[in-house]
Design an enzyme around this catalytic site. Structure first.
Site, mmCIF file in Angstrom:
data_model
loop_
_atom_site.group_PDB
_atom_site.id
_atom_site.type_symbol
_atom_site.label_atom_id
_atom_site.label_comp_id
_atom_site.label_asym_id
_atom_site.label_seq_id
_atom_site.Cartn_x
_atom_site.Cartn_y
_atom_site.Cartn_z
ATOM 1 N N PHE A 188 0.863 -1.188 0.000
ATOM 2 C CA PHE A 188 0.000 0.000 0.000
ATOM 3 C C PHE A 188 0.892 1.229 0.000
ATOM 4 C CE2 PHE A 188 -2.439 3.424 1.907
ATOM 5 C CZ PHE A 188 -3.647 3.324 1.234
ATOM 6 N N ASP A 203 9.300 2.752 1.090
ATOM 7 C CA ASP A 203 8.126 3.453 1.617
ATOM 8 C C ASP A 203 8.113 3.234 3.127
ATOM 9 O OD1 ASP A 203 5.631 4.144 2.596
ATOM 10 O OD2 ASP A 203 4.529 3.378 0.870
ATOM 11 N N LYS A 213 3.000 10.131 8.260
ATOM 12 C CA LYS A 213 2.352 9.615 9.465
ATOM 13 C C LYS A 213 3.019 10.127 10.745
ATOM 14 C CE LYS A 213 -0.035 5.509 7.664
ATOM 15 N NZ LYS A 213 -1.408 5.844 8.081
#
Length: 405
Positions: free
Chosen positions: A140, A225, A254
């Site tokens: 993702f 990532d 995040k």
């Protein structure tokens, strides 16, 4: 501020686009790892806003940085730079492999920038045929059309028309599947050191080293990532530091903002030079408020004592989960690292992760899922022992609620 209408869950259905299905409770305040809703019911937060609230709710260092910057300067276009952005970029460069930083507002935007940079680098150096991006099943990377196509979950990208091309998906932790796809026309391999949405699946060290070697052999870039694994979540500032494998490009978001929207792409001088003036941009990227908060996060998190605390908290979580499992036998394993853990459900409870999620809320505990078979925990890095143990008591009650149903 007053309103002449009720602010409740029903209002969501009235005024919000229905792409989310939020719970009935509406949190209104938080402190540390505790949250209170409109009815003053208390919850312990093992979710962290999906690995975002790295220092919990209303951490004094972050609140102080935000208030101080709010009295100085809120926004500038990128025709100008600003002090918080420069300070944050310098600290990220000094703490990592990188020479250069690009700021965005989210992980998806950081990944969008990374993928565009990889393609532009390859075009400039090798020609337009070198454009393939290899990613992995269950991965993702965000919800823009480019990033969701690179992500390895077709259900997220189907139904929006023709997808960006030259994207291939290999099998995570299977180096042979990558060898079958890679060629001299590959411009980048994109990988999460720990797959987050895919089920909290850690990469094997030999797999990441193998990706590094393949990229070197084929003149391709290795993109990590670290949107979910970064900023202390695995006990190192970034997860690549646990593996001893250095990427060419790294994305982070995040936990970087501790709850304030910010993302960043980190890379080397040689690669960064291909994003020349005008090739990419962001209205809010490098916003002074966001960068001031993120600087406070980095200053707080990137300390040996705090990073050691993350690993101690991991052990406490694992011990408590083992105690729960010894009583109820609902997990096959607990995988992940630091404060990013996934409890994998047994065959008997496969597909029922959401049931545990809902039962936990009934018991005053916020947890997450990572697919239908994994319960995910991504709390504050500095969650206290008291909150861990009390939260686990509530989790045990939730498990009993599901098992006994």
């Amino acid at each position: 501020m007053t309103t002449n209408f009720a602010v409740n869950r029903a209002l969501f259905d009235e005024v919000m686009v229905p792409n989310y299905a939020p719970a009935s409770v509406i949190p209104v305040r938080g402190q540390g790892s505790r949250v209170w809703d409109q009815n003053e019911r208390e919850y312990i937060d093992f979710a962290g806003g999906i690995a975002v609230s790295s220092l919990g709710h209303c951490h004094p260092a972050l609140v102080g940085a935000l208030k101080q910057q709010a009295d100085k300067l809120w926004h500038l276009s990128n025709v100008l730079t600003n002090e918080p952005a420069l300070r944050l970029a310098k600290k990220l460069v000094d703490a990592t492999f990188a020479d250069k930083v690009y700021f965005a507002n989210s992980g998806a935007e950081a990944n969008e920038a990374a993928f565009k940079l990889a393609r532009r680098w390859a075009l400039d150096k090798f020609g337009e045929q070198k454009q393939q991006i290899i990613s992995f099943g269950k991965s993702f990377h965000g919800r823009t059309f480019f990033t969701v196509t690179v992500g390895g979950q077709a259900s997220y990208s189907d139904g929006f028309g023709p997808k960006p091309g030259a994207v291939a998906h290999a099998e995570f932790n299977n180096l042979d599947s990558v060898k079958a796809l890679i060629s001299d026309n590959t411009c980048a391999i994109v990988v999460e050191p720990i797959q987050g949405e895919g089920g909290i699946i850690p990469a094997e060290p030999a797999f990441l080293q193998g990706l590094r070697d393949l990229c070197d052999q084929h003149n391709a870039l290795l993109v990590f990532d670290e949107v979910q694994t970064g900023v202390g979540r695995t006990g190192k500032l970034y997860a690549y530091m646990n593996y001893g494998v250095t990427p060419d490009i790294l994305t982070t978001a995040k936990s970087l903002g501790g709850g304030f929207p910010i993302g960043a792409m980190l890379t080397t001088n040689a690669i960064a030079s291909h994003l020349k003036v005008g090739t990419h941009g962001s209205t809010y990227g490098g916003n002074p408020l966001a960068c001031a908060v993120a600087e406070a996060v980095i200053d707080t998190v990137n300390q040996p004592e705090l990073l050691a605390t993350v690993l101690r908290n991991e052990q406490m979580f694992r011990e408590c989960l083992q105690q729960v499992n010894s009583q109820y036998q609902v997990f096959t394993e607990v995988r992940g690292q630091g404060m990013l853990l996934g409890a994998v459900l047994t065959e008997k409870y496969r597909g029922r992760a959401r049931d545990f999620f809902l039962a936990a809320a009934d018991q005053g505990l916020m947890v997450l899922v990572a697919g239908p078979d994994v319960i995910r925990f991504a709390p504050s890095l500095v969650i206290t022992e008291q909150d861990i143990r009390e939260g686990m008591q509530r989790f045990a009650a939730a498990v009993e609620q599901v098992v006994g149903a």
